[in-house]
Design a protein around this motif. Structure first.
Motif, PDB file in Angstrom:
ATOM      1  N   LEU A  20       0.838  -1.191   0.000  1.00 24.58           N
ATOM      2  CA  LEU A  20       0.000   0.000   0.000  1.00 24.58           C
ATOM      3  C   LEU A  20       0.875   1.242   0.000  1.00 24.58           C
ATOM      4  O   LEU A  20       1.749   1.398   0.861  1.00 24.58           O
ATOM      5  CB  LEU A  20      -0.904   0.001   1.244  1.00 24.58           C
ATOM      6  CG  LEU A  20      -1.868   1.173   1.403  1.00 24.58           C
ATOM      7  CD1 LEU A  20      -2.850   1.247   0.232  1.00 24.58           C
ATOM      8  CD2 LEU A  20      -2.621   1.052   2.718  1.00 24.58           C
ATOM      9  N   HIS A  21       0.646   2.105  -0.987  1.00 22.72           N
ATOM     10  CA  HIS A  21       1.318   3.400  -1.028  1.00 22.72           C
ATOM     11  C   HIS A  21       0.376   4.400  -0.377  1.00 22.72           C
ATOM     12  O   HIS A  21      -0.703   4.666  -0.884  1.00 22.72           O
ATOM     13  CB  HIS A  21       1.645   3.821  -2.466  1.00 22.72           C
ATOM     14  CG  HIS A  21       2.389   5.108  -2.524  1.00 22.72           C
ATOM     15  ND1 HIS A  21       3.727   5.201  -2.185  1.00 22.72           N
ATOM     16  CD2 HIS A  21       1.992   6.359  -2.830  1.00 22.72           C
ATOM     17  CE1 HIS A  21       4.122   6.461  -2.308  1.00 22.72           C
ATOM     18  NE2 HIS A  21       3.087   7.172  -2.690  1.00 22.72           N
ATOM     19  N   LEU A  22       0.778   4.897   0.785  1.00 22.17           N
ATOM     20  CA  LEU A  22      -0.069   5.784   1.575  1.00 22.17           C
ATOM     21  C   LEU A  22       0.731   7.051   1.900  1.00 22.17           C
ATOM     22  O   LEU A  22       1.452   7.095   2.895  1.00 22.17           O
ATOM     23  CB  LEU A  22      -0.506   5.058   2.855  1.00 22.17           C
ATOM     24  CG  LEU A  22      -1.635   5.651   3.666  1.00 22.17           C
ATOM     25  CD1 LEU A  22      -2.916   5.779   2.846  1.00 22.17           C
ATOM     26  CD2 LEU A  22      -1.903   4.790   4.898  1.00 22.17           C
ATOM     27  N   PRO A  23       0.632   8.088   1.043  1.00 20.42           N
ATOM     28  CA  PRO A  23       1.424   9.303   1.265  1.00 20.42           C
ATOM     29  C   PRO A  23       1.110   9.965   2.598  1.00 20.42           C
ATOM     30  O   PRO A  23      -0.049  10.117   2.963  1.00 20.42           O
ATOM     31  CB  PRO A  23       1.017  10.220   0.110  1.00 20.42           C
ATOM     32  CG  PRO A  23       0.493   9.292  -0.937  1.00 20.42           C
ATOM     33  CD  PRO A  23      -0.161   8.169  -0.173  1.00 20.42           C
ATOM     34  N   VAL A  24       2.159  10.355   3.318  1.00 17.16           N
ATOM     35  CA  VAL A  24       1.985  11.041   4.594  1.00 17.16           C
ATOM     36  C   VAL A  24       2.441  12.494   4.496  1.00 17.16           C
ATOM     37  O   VAL A  24       1.900  13.354   5.150  1.00 17.16           O
ATOM     38  CB  VAL A  24       2.703  10.308   5.751  1.00 17.16           C
ATOM     39  CG1 VAL A  24       4.208  10.378   5.637  1.00 17.16           C
ATOM     40  CG2 VAL A  24       2.240  10.836   7.098  1.00 17.16           C
TER      41      VAL A  24
ATOM     42  N   ASN B 185      -2.390  21.907   4.133  1.00 10.15           N
ATOM     43  CA  ASN B 185      -3.823  21.734   3.888  1.00 10.15           C
ATOM     44  C   ASN B 185      -4.214  20.261   3.778  1.00 10.15           C
ATOM     45  O   ASN B 185      -5.092  19.886   3.009  1.00 10.15           O
ATOM     46  CB  ASN B 185      -4.276  22.513   2.645  1.00 10.15           C
ATOM     47  CG  ASN B 185      -5.775  22.724   2.618  1.00 10.15           C
ATOM     48  OD1 ASN B 185      -6.436  22.765   3.656  1.00 10.15           O
ATOM     49  ND2 ASN B 185      -6.326  22.835   1.426  1.00 10.15           N
ATOM     50  N   ARG B 186      -3.535  19.431   4.564  1.00  8.93           N
ATOM     51  CA  ARG B 186      -3.892  18.014   4.649  1.00  8.93           C
ATOM     52  C   ARG B 186      -4.965  17.887   5.729  1.00  8.93           C
ATOM     53  O   ARG B 186      -4.907  18.572   6.755  1.00  8.93           O
ATOM     54  CB  ARG B 186      -2.688  17.142   5.016  1.00  8.93           C
ATOM     55  CG  ARG B 186      -1.509  17.318   4.108  1.00  8.93           C
ATOM     56  CD  ARG B 186      -1.770  16.758   2.725  1.00  8.93           C
ATOM     57  NE  ARG B 186      -0.575  16.876   1.917  1.00  8.93           N
ATOM     58  CZ  ARG B 186      -0.572  17.204   0.639  1.00  8.93           C
ATOM     59  NH1 ARG B 186      -1.689  17.441   0.025  1.00  8.93           N
ATOM     60  NH2 ARG B 186       0.553  17.284  -0.025  1.00  8.93           N
ATOM     61  N   HIS B 187      -5.898  17.014   5.520  1.00  6.48           N
ATOM     62  CA  HIS B 187      -7.043  16.903   6.427  1.00  6.48           C
ATOM     63  C   HIS B 187      -6.937  15.669   7.320  1.00  6.48           C
ATOM     64  O   HIS B 187      -7.922  14.967   7.553  1.00  6.48           O
ATOM     65  CB  HIS B 187      -8.350  16.916   5.633  1.00  6.48           C
ATOM     66  CG  HIS B 187      -8.515  18.164   4.834  1.00  6.48           C
ATOM     67  ND1 HIS B 187      -8.854  19.370   5.394  1.00  6.48           N
ATOM     68  CD2 HIS B 187      -8.319  18.413   3.513  1.00  6.48           C
ATOM     69  CE1 HIS B 187      -8.896  20.301   4.461  1.00  6.48           C
ATOM     70  NE2 HIS B 187      -8.560  19.745   3.308  1.00  6.48           N
ATOM     71  N   TYR B 188      -5.736  15.413   7.815  1.00  6.14           N
ATOM     72  CA  TYR B 188      -5.497  14.312   8.737  1.00  6.14           C
ATOM     73  C   TYR B 188      -4.334  14.707   9.642  1.00  6.14           C
ATOM     74  O   TYR B 188      -3.568  15.617   9.338  1.00  6.14           O
ATOM     75  CB  TYR B 188      -5.179  13.007   7.994  1.00  6.14           C
ATOM     76  CG  TYR B 188      -4.021  13.131   7.025  1.00  6.14           C
ATOM     77  CD1 TYR B 188      -2.702  12.944   7.446  1.00  6.14           C
ATOM     78  CD2 TYR B 188      -4.241  13.459   5.694  1.00  6.14           C
ATOM     79  CE1 TYR B 188      -1.643  13.080   6.567  1.00  6.14           C
ATOM     80  CE2 TYR B 188      -3.187  13.594   4.810  1.00  6.14           C
ATOM     81  CZ  TYR B 188      -1.886  13.408   5.243  1.00  6.14           C
ATOM     82  OH  TYR B 188      -0.847  13.547   4.376  1.00  6.14           O
TER      83      TYR B 188
ATOM     84  N   TYR C  62      -3.185   9.054  10.681  1.00  8.52           N
ATOM     85  CA  TYR C  62      -2.423   8.309   9.679  1.00  8.52           C
ATOM     86  C   TYR C  62      -1.933   6.980  10.273  1.00  8.52           C
ATOM     87  O   TYR C  62      -2.075   5.926   9.650  1.00  8.52           O
ATOM     88  CB  TYR C  62      -1.252   9.156   9.189  1.00  8.52           C
ATOM     89  CG  TYR C  62      -0.385   8.467   8.165  1.00  8.52           C
ATOM     90  CD1 TYR C  62      -0.697   8.545   6.812  1.00  8.52           C
ATOM     91  CD2 TYR C  62       0.726   7.731   8.549  1.00  8.52           C
ATOM     92  CE1 TYR C  62       0.085   7.905   5.870  1.00  8.52           C
ATOM     93  CE2 TYR C  62       1.515   7.090   7.618  1.00  8.52           C
ATOM     94  CZ  TYR C  62       1.191   7.180   6.274  1.00  8.52           C
ATOM     95  OH  TYR C  62       1.976   6.538   5.354  1.00  8.52           O
ATOM     96  N   LEU C  63      -1.373   7.037  11.473  1.00  7.10           N
ATOM     97  CA  LEU C  63      -0.882   5.814  12.124  1.00  7.10           C
ATOM     98  C   LEU C  63      -2.019   4.832  12.413  1.00  7.10           C
ATOM     99  O   LEU C  63      -1.816   3.619  12.364  1.00  7.10           O
ATOM    100  CB  LEU C  63      -0.110   6.159  13.396  1.00  7.10           C
ATOM    101  CG  LEU C  63       1.246   6.842  13.153  1.00  7.10           C
ATOM    102  CD1 LEU C  63       1.820   7.365  14.469  1.00  7.10           C
ATOM    103  CD2 LEU C  63       2.218   5.907  12.460  1.00  7.10           C
TER     104      LEU C  63
END
Length: 188
Positions: free
Chosen positions: A8-12, A24-27, A32-33
């Motif tokens: 899984l590619h999950l950009p942080v 302006n990320r909504h997490y 994320y963790l």
């Protein structure tokens, strides 16, 4: 599901909530963790990759250290790392930034060193294992002429005939680097 890769590619982007908000990320890093833990609970052997930007305007050493801590906690198989560069017309392009380029470069190189160490540890643990791989193409290595991938997306350079390309086979891993595995085809 056997038909879905365990990768899984999950950009942080950053491990700092303050920087994530500026981007302006909504997490948050914690949210994320939680996603990482959720995926690991359902797919125990899942491999993670991510994108991280170093040197976003206003990033402090403390913000950067939070990113390093997140990388060490997740233990990504690989990262796509970027040194921030302004893009015209974006809010970030006009943000004040007093961190010298040399410091950003130093942080970037440190992040790469940390990730390379993690990747090498993960890959070294595969030496001696026999893995199912999909043979994809001709490689650049004479001794390992076939390029393949594991179900977690790891590149395996394989000592096998080119007739394997387009097929699954079993590979005994004989060597590892931070970026790839090296193996020999094992008869089924």
């Amino acid at each position: 599901c056997e038909k879905v890769a365990a990768q899984l590619h999950l950009p942080v982007q950053s491990g700092s909530d303050r920087i994530l908000q500026e981007m302006n990320r909504h997490y948050t890093a914690e949210q994320y963790l939680e996603l990482i833990d959720y995926a690991r609970a359902r797919i125990p052997n899942i491999a993670f990759t991510s994108d991280i930007i170093v040197g976003f305007p206003g990033e402090t050493l403390e913000d950067f250290e939070k990113t390093l801590a997140l990388v060490e906690k997740v233990r990504y198989h690989a990262l796509f790392t970027f040194l921030y560069s302004p893009r015209g017309g974006t809010p970030a392009a006009s943000m004040p930034d007093d961190t010298p380029h040399e410091e950003k470069q130093r942080r970037f190189e440190h992040l790469c060193e940390v990730q390379n160490k993690i990747s090498e540890e993960i890959h070294s643990a595969c030496v001696g294992q026999t893995l199912r791989v999909l043979c994809e193409s001709v490689s650049r290595f004479e001794e390992f002429p076939v390029a393949a991938r594991t179900d977690t997306g790891r590149v395996v350079y394989l000592a096998a005939g080119k007739e394997c390309i387009g097929r699954f086979c079993r590979a005994r891993i004989v060597r590892a680097s931070p970026w790839a595995l090296f193996g020999k085809k094992v008869d089924e």
